[in-house]
Design a protein around this motif. Structure first.
Motif, PDB file in Angstrom:
ATOM      1  N   LYS A  40       0.964  -1.039  -0.013  1.00 55.05           N
ATOM      2  CA  LYS A  40       0.190  -0.235   0.014  1.00 55.05           C
ATOM      3  C   LYS A  40       0.782   1.199   0.123  1.00 55.05           C
ATOM      4  O   LYS A  40       1.826   1.382   0.921  1.00 55.05           O
ATOM      5  CB  LYS A  40      -1.143   0.038   1.392  1.00 55.05           C
ATOM      6  N   ILE A  41       0.541   2.228  -0.782  1.00 54.90           N
ATOM      7  CA  ILE A  41       0.984   3.590  -0.749  1.00 54.90           C
ATOM      8  C   ILE A  41       0.125   4.654  -0.073  1.00 54.90           C
ATOM      9  O   ILE A  41      -0.957   4.951  -0.643  1.00 54.90           O
ATOM     10  CB  ILE A  41       1.570   3.972  -2.021  1.00 54.90           C
ATOM     11  N   PRO A  42       0.483   5.173   0.945  1.00 57.65           N
ATOM     12  CA  PRO A  42      -0.351   6.026   1.783  1.00 57.65           C
ATOM     13  C   PRO A  42      -0.572   7.208   0.967  1.00 57.65           C
ATOM     14  O   PRO A  42       0.339   7.569   0.332  1.00 57.65           O
ATOM     15  CB  PRO A  42       0.164   6.026   3.016  1.00 57.65           C
ATOM     16  N   SER A  43      -1.651   7.896   1.048  1.00 55.54           N
ATOM     17  CA  SER A  43      -1.883   9.346   0.628  1.00 55.54           C
ATOM     18  C   SER A  43      -0.735  10.177   1.485  1.00 55.54           C
ATOM     19  O   SER A  43      -0.147   9.968   2.325  1.00 55.54           O
ATOM     20  CB  SER A  43      -3.381   9.636   0.737  1.00 55.54           C
ATOM     21  N   LEU A  44      -0.761  11.171   0.716  1.00 57.67           N
ATOM     22  CA  LEU A  44       0.115  12.393   1.317  1.00 57.67           C
ATOM     23  C   LEU A  44      -0.258  12.962   2.830  1.00 57.67           C
ATOM     24  O   LEU A  44       0.609  13.171   3.698  1.00 57.67           O
ATOM     25  CB  LEU A  44       0.312  13.567   0.552  1.00 57.67           C
ATOM     26  N   PHE A  45      -1.580  12.929   2.861  1.00 56.28           N
ATOM     27  CA  PHE A  45      -2.202  13.360   4.194  1.00 56.28           C
ATOM     28  C   PHE A  45      -1.794  12.329   5.195  1.00 56.28           C
ATOM     29  O   PHE A  45      -1.560  12.542   6.385  1.00 56.28           O
ATOM     30  CB  PHE A  45      -3.720  13.660   4.203  1.00 56.28           C
ATOM     31  N   GLU A  46      -2.188  10.894   4.773  1.00 55.59           N
ATOM     32  CA  GLU A  46      -1.843   9.936   5.934  1.00 55.59           C
ATOM     33  C   GLU A  46      -0.495   9.883   6.367  1.00 55.59           C
ATOM     34  O   GLU A  46      -0.079   9.450   7.462  1.00 55.59           O
ATOM     35  CB  GLU A  46      -2.192   8.495   5.089  1.00 55.59           C
ATOM     36  N   LEU A  47       0.649  10.028   5.489  1.00 56.62           N
ATOM     37  CA  LEU A  47       1.897   9.921   5.569  1.00 56.62           C
ATOM     38  C   LEU A  47       2.184  11.074   6.445  1.00 56.62           C
ATOM     39  O   LEU A  47       3.152  11.148   7.534  1.00 56.62           O
ATOM     40  CB  LEU A  47       2.862  10.227   4.274  1.00 56.62           C
ATOM     41  N   SER A  48       1.774  12.261   6.499  1.00 60.60           N
ATOM     42  CA  SER A  48       1.720  13.474   7.059  1.00 60.60           C
ATOM     43  C   SER A  48       1.235  13.291   8.691  1.00 60.60           C
ATOM     44  O   SER A  48       1.997  13.584   9.816  1.00 60.60           O
ATOM     45  CB  SER A  48       1.255  14.855   6.690  1.00 60.60           C
ATOM     46  N   VAL A  49       0.199  12.604   8.717  1.00 63.27           N
ATOM     47  CA  VAL A  49      -0.501  12.079  10.103  1.00 63.27           C
ATOM     48  C   VAL A  49       0.514  11.393  10.961  1.00 63.27           C
ATOM     49  O   VAL A  49       0.882  11.611  11.894  1.00 63.27           O
ATOM     50  CB  VAL A  49      -1.785  11.616   9.889  1.00 63.27           C
ATOM     51  N   VAL A  50       0.942  10.443  10.065  1.00 66.03           N
ATOM     52  CA  VAL A  50       1.976   9.272  10.896  1.00 66.03           C
ATOM     53  C   VAL A  50       3.173  10.209  10.895  1.00 66.03           C
ATOM     54  O   VAL A  50       3.827   9.934  12.316  1.00 66.03           O
ATOM     55  CB  VAL A  50       2.189   8.431   9.696  1.00 66.03           C
ATOM     56  N   SER A  51       3.703  10.790  10.026  1.00 63.31           N
ATOM     57  CA  SER A  51       5.165  11.747  10.459  1.00 63.31           C
ATOM     58  C   SER A  51       4.888  12.477  11.708  1.00 63.31           C
ATOM     59  O   SER A  51       5.790  12.563  12.442  1.00 63.31           O
ATOM     60  CB  SER A  51       5.436  12.586   9.362  1.00 63.31           C
ATOM     61  N   VAL A  52       4.004  13.395  11.819  1.00 67.19           N
ATOM     62  CA  VAL A  52       3.431  14.200  12.874  1.00 67.19           C
ATOM     63  C   VAL A  52       3.474  13.236  14.139  1.00 67.19           C
ATOM     64  O   VAL A  52       3.931  13.459  15.197  1.00 67.19           O
ATOM     65  CB  VAL A  52       2.166  14.914  12.701  1.00 67.19           C
ATOM     66  N   GLN A  98      -8.241   6.984   9.777  1.00 67.67           N
ATOM     67  CA  GLN A  98      -9.693   7.152  10.031  1.00 67.67           C
ATOM     68  C   GLN A  98     -10.167   8.550   9.937  1.00 67.67           C
ATOM     69  O   GLN A  98      -9.092   9.591   9.642  1.00 67.67           O
ATOM     70  CB  GLN A  98      -9.792   6.637  11.446  1.00 67.67           C
ATOM     71  N   ASP A  99     -11.080   8.824  10.130  1.00 67.16           N
ATOM     72  CA  ASP A  99     -11.675  10.466  10.134  1.00 67.16           C
ATOM     73  C   ASP A  99     -10.550  11.059  11.212  1.00 67.16           C
ATOM     74  O   ASP A  99     -10.542  10.837  12.203  1.00 67.16           O
ATOM     75  CB  ASP A  99     -12.863  10.395  10.787  1.00 67.16           C
ATOM     76  N   PHE A 100     -10.156  12.291  10.536  1.00 66.78           N
ATOM     77  CA  PHE A 100      -8.997  12.998  11.251  1.00 66.78           C
ATOM     78  C   PHE A 100      -9.508  13.628  12.560  1.00 66.78           C
ATOM     79  O   PHE A 100      -8.650  13.779  13.507  1.00 66.78           O
ATOM     80  CB  PHE A 100      -8.421  14.033  10.429  1.00 66.78           C
ATOM     81  N   LYS A 101     -10.661  13.982  12.676  1.00 66.30           N
ATOM     82  CA  LYS A 101     -11.272  14.432  13.925  1.00 66.30           C
ATOM     83  C   LYS A 101     -11.008  13.350  15.216  1.00 66.30           C
ATOM     84  O   LYS A 101     -10.816  14.013  16.339  1.00 66.30           O
ATOM     85  CB  LYS A 101     -12.846  14.725  13.920  1.00 66.30           C
ATOM     86  N   TYR A 102     -10.993  12.036  14.916  1.00 65.71           N
ATOM     87  CA  TYR A 102     -10.642  11.279  15.831  1.00 65.71           C
ATOM     88  C   TYR A 102      -8.949  11.473  16.378  1.00 65.71           C
ATOM     89  O   TYR A 102      -8.751  11.424  17.452  1.00 65.71           O
ATOM     90  CB  TYR A 102     -10.813   9.953  15.664  1.00 65.71           C
ATOM     91  N   VAL A 103      -8.229  11.720  15.579  1.00 64.46           N
ATOM     92  CA  VAL A 103      -6.870  11.906  15.629  1.00 64.46           C
ATOM     93  C   VAL A 103      -6.884  13.249  16.400  1.00 64.46           C
ATOM     94  O   VAL A 103      -5.984  13.198  17.245  1.00 64.46           O
ATOM     95  CB  VAL A 103      -5.853  12.017  14.388  1.00 64.46           C
ATOM     96  N   ALA A 104      -7.243  14.246  15.884  1.00 58.70           N
ATOM     97  CA  ALA A 104      -7.529  15.611  16.789  1.00 58.70           C
ATOM     98  C   ALA A 104      -7.831  15.377  18.024  1.00 58.70           C
ATOM     99  O   ALA A 104      -7.308  16.129  18.833  1.00 58.70           O
ATOM    100  CB  ALA A 104      -8.326  16.400  15.585  1.00 58.70           C
ATOM    101  N   ALA A 173      -6.049  21.724  10.388  1.00 60.61           N
ATOM    102  CA  ALA A 173      -5.942  20.941  11.779  1.00 60.61           C
ATOM    103  C   ALA A 173      -4.495  20.266  11.795  1.00 60.61           C
ATOM    104  O   ALA A 173      -4.075  20.606  12.956  1.00 60.61           O
ATOM    105  CB  ALA A 173      -6.969  20.197  11.879  1.00 60.61           C
ATOM    106  N   LEU A 174      -4.032  19.655  11.027  1.00 58.10           N
ATOM    107  CA  LEU A 174      -3.048  18.895  11.343  1.00 58.10           C
ATOM    108  C   LEU A 174      -1.535  19.784  11.307  1.00 58.10           C
ATOM    109  O   LEU A 174      -0.827  19.562  12.208  1.00 58.10           O
ATOM    110  CB  LEU A 174      -2.652  17.805  10.047  1.00 58.10           C
ATOM    111  N   PHE A 175      -1.715  20.735  10.646  1.00 56.41           N
ATOM    112  CA  PHE A 175      -0.594  21.672  10.544  1.00 56.41           C
ATOM    113  C   PHE A 175      -0.538  22.379  11.853  1.00 56.41           C
ATOM    114  O   PHE A 175       0.638  22.569  12.441  1.00 56.41           O
ATOM    115  CB  PHE A 175      -0.617  22.859   9.353  1.00 56.41           C
ATOM    116  N   VAL A 176      -1.799  22.980  12.391  1.00 53.92           N
ATOM    117  CA  VAL A 176      -1.769  23.667  13.681  1.00 53.92           C
ATOM    118  C   VAL A 176      -0.948  22.654  14.535  1.00 53.92           C
ATOM    119  O   VAL A 176      -0.619  23.047  15.604  1.00 53.92           O
ATOM    120  CB  VAL A 176      -3.170  23.914  13.814  1.00 53.92           C
ATOM    121  N   ILE A 177      -1.677  21.392  14.864  1.00 52.28           N
ATOM    122  CA  ILE A 177      -1.179  20.725  15.735  1.00 52.28           C
ATOM    123  C   ILE A 177       0.345  20.432  15.678  1.00 52.28           C
ATOM    124  O   ILE A 177       1.019  20.232  16.655  1.00 52.28           O
ATOM    125  CB  ILE A 177      -1.803  19.115  15.607  1.00 52.28           C
ATOM    126  N   PHE A 178       0.912  20.219  14.528  1.00 55.97           N
ATOM    127  CA  PHE A 178       2.289  20.211  14.367  1.00 55.97           C
ATOM    128  C   PHE A 178       3.031  21.531  14.854  1.00 55.97           C
ATOM    129  O   PHE A 178       4.086  21.284  15.570  1.00 55.97           O
ATOM    130  CB  PHE A 178       2.706  19.943  12.961  1.00 55.97           C
TER     131      PHE A 178
END
Length: 221
Positions: A40-52, A98-104, A173-178
């Protein structure tokens, strides 16, 4: 003269490090290893979530050690909070698809628990503090607002016809969290009079190469 205060971290430090290692190993297995196995190749956003998530996890590990060196744990509450935080770090990574609001929401709890950890430290050392002011620090507010914005937008999607584009809002939201994670670590970095960029560079150097402080050993040892 002996110190009558029981230093709780003398044993917990040895216990926390393996737990951090287990969390990292589990997260790697649920992300990079799983991607390779499934092709599987994750999407850019998924990879960003994992990286953060990994950045936060590693900085938290180093931050924990720096904190207990400067203010050793004298009671059990800070240790128990750390034990609670560890699986939350892992969850913030493995929920990448998953829905990013759960990660947030997980980050909301993490930052809230970090503040409780700080309050416990202030109580242990009888430091003057305001629980409200500790919660109202910029990095906390940014994460709280990011999570609430996602929740409000989700409600608007269900009950109203006006709402923000979810992909754009998730990215913001991900950028703000980072940024909040970086602000938190910079605010805890020593070095009065240093600029923010200097503090960041110092933290990165310390992360990979240590502080460079000489502890009395000879150069040949």
């Amino acid at each position: 003269m002996t110190n009558d205060v029981k230093q709780f971290d003398a044993s917990t430090g040895q216990f926390i490090d393996p737990m951090f290692a287990v969390v990292i190993a589990t997260a790697v297995n649920e992300t990079f290893v799983a991607w390779v196995k499934l092709g599987k190749i994750p999407s850019l956003f998924e990879l960003s979530v994992v990286s953060v998530g990994y950045v936060n996890l590693l900085l938290s590990w180093f931050g924990y050690h720096k904190s207990i060196i400067s203010r050793p744990i004298q009671g059990g509450l800070r240790f128990f909070i750390t034990v609670i935080l560890l699986p939350l770090y892992m969850v913030s990574i493995i929920l990448y698809n998953q829905d990013f609001k759960y990660v947030a929401g997980v980050y909301f709890v993490i930052f809230f628990m970090w503040t409780i950890w700080e309050i416990c430290k202030h109580v242990e050392y009888k430091m003057n503090y305001s629980p409200l002011k500790l919660h109202m620090r910029s990095f906390n507010l940014l994460v709280y607002i990011a999570f609430l914005a996602l929740v409000v937008n989700n409600v608007a999607m269900i009950y109203f016809s006006t709402y923000f584009d979810i992909e754009t809002l998730n990215a913001v939201a991900l950028f703000v969290i980072f940024i909040s994670i970086i602000i938190l670590r910079v605010s805890k970095s020593p070095g009065d009079g240093e600029g923010k960029l200097d503090k960041i560079r110092k933290e990165v150097k310390s992360l990979f190469f240590g502080s460079g402080e000489v502890r009395g050993e000879s150069e040949g040892s």
